[in-house]
Design a protein around this motif. Structure first.
Motif, PDB file in Angstrom:
ATOM      1  N   ASN A 137      59.068  79.891   5.485  1.00  0.00           N
ATOM      2  CA  ASN A 137      58.194  80.648   6.370  1.00  0.00           C
ATOM      3  C   ASN A 137      58.444  82.132   6.136  1.00  0.00           C
ATOM      4  O   ASN A 137      59.552  82.622   6.344  1.00  0.00           O
ATOM      5  CB  ASN A 137      58.468  80.278   7.827  1.00  0.00           C
ATOM      6  N   ARG A 138      57.397  82.827   5.677  1.00  0.00           N
ATOM      7  CA  ARG A 138      57.478  84.271   5.438  1.00  0.00           C
ATOM      8  C   ARG A 138      56.296  84.940   6.097  1.00  0.00           C
ATOM      9  O   ARG A 138      55.144  84.572   5.839  1.00  0.00           O
ATOM     10  CB  ARG A 138      57.438  84.572   3.936  1.00  0.00           C
ATOM     11  N   LYS A 139      56.593  85.912   6.923  1.00  0.00           N
ATOM     12  CA  LYS A 139      55.558  86.734   7.555  1.00  0.00           C
ATOM     13  C   LYS A 139      54.482  85.885   8.236  1.00  0.00           C
ATOM     14  O   LYS A 139      53.286  86.122   8.095  1.00  0.00           O
ATOM     15  CB  LYS A 139      54.923  87.670   6.530  1.00  0.00           C
ATOM     16  N   GLY A 140      54.917  84.848   8.954  1.00  0.00           N
ATOM     17  CA  GLY A 140      53.985  84.036   9.716  1.00  0.00           C
ATOM     18  C   GLY A 140      53.237  82.976   8.930  1.00  0.00           C
ATOM     19  O   GLY A 140      52.417  82.250   9.481  1.00  0.00           O
ATOM     20  N   ARG A 141      53.502  82.858   7.643  1.00  0.00           N
ATOM     21  CA  ARG A 141      52.855  81.826   6.811  1.00  0.00           C
ATOM     22  C   ARG A 141      53.918  80.877   6.288  1.00  0.00           C
ATOM     23  O   ARG A 141      55.023  81.299   5.946  1.00  0.00           O
ATOM     24  CB  ARG A 141      52.125  82.464   5.635  1.00  0.00           C
ATOM     25  N   SER A 167      63.192  85.198   5.493  1.00  0.00           N
ATOM     26  CA  SER A 167      62.502  83.926   5.409  1.00  0.00           C
ATOM     27  C   SER A 167      63.269  82.846   6.165  1.00  0.00           C
ATOM     28  O   SER A 167      64.493  82.841   6.193  1.00  0.00           O
ATOM     29  CB  SER A 167      62.365  83.488   3.956  1.00  0.00           C
TER      30      SER A 167
END
Length: 70
Positions: free
Chosen positions: A25-29, A2
Motif C-alpha cells: 500500500n503506497r499513497k492510498g493505493r 509503504s
C-alpha cells in the motif's frame, strides 16, 4: 512509507516453492504482486515471509512488472 501485507501462504509441492499474494500500500493505493520463492517444506516461517516480501519489493521497483492495482 509503504505498508506490506501477505495473503495466505501456500506450499506448492510440484514446483517446490512457497506462493503468496503480497500487497504493498503506497499513497492510498494497493499494489498486488503474485510471488513465489523456492524452498523446502521445512523452511522456517520467518524466512519464507521475508523472501516473499523482498520479492514483492523488487517487483515494485521495476517498471511494467506484473501487478494488480486496487
Amino acid at each position: 512509507m509503504s505498508r506490506i501485507a501477505l495473503g495466505d501462504i501456500r506450499y506448492n509441492p510440484v514446483t517446490g516453492a512457497y506462493e503468496a499474494r503480497v500487497d504493498i500500500n503506497r499513497k492510498g493505493r494497493t499494489y498486488r504482486y503474485p510471488c513465489s520463492v523456492p524452498g523446502s517444506l521445512s523452511m522456517d516461517d520467518a524466512t519464507v515471509r521475508r523472501s516473499l516480501t523482498q520479492q514483492a519489493q523488487t517487483m515494485a521497483g521495476r517498471e511494467n512488472g506484473l501487478l494488480s492495482v486496487r
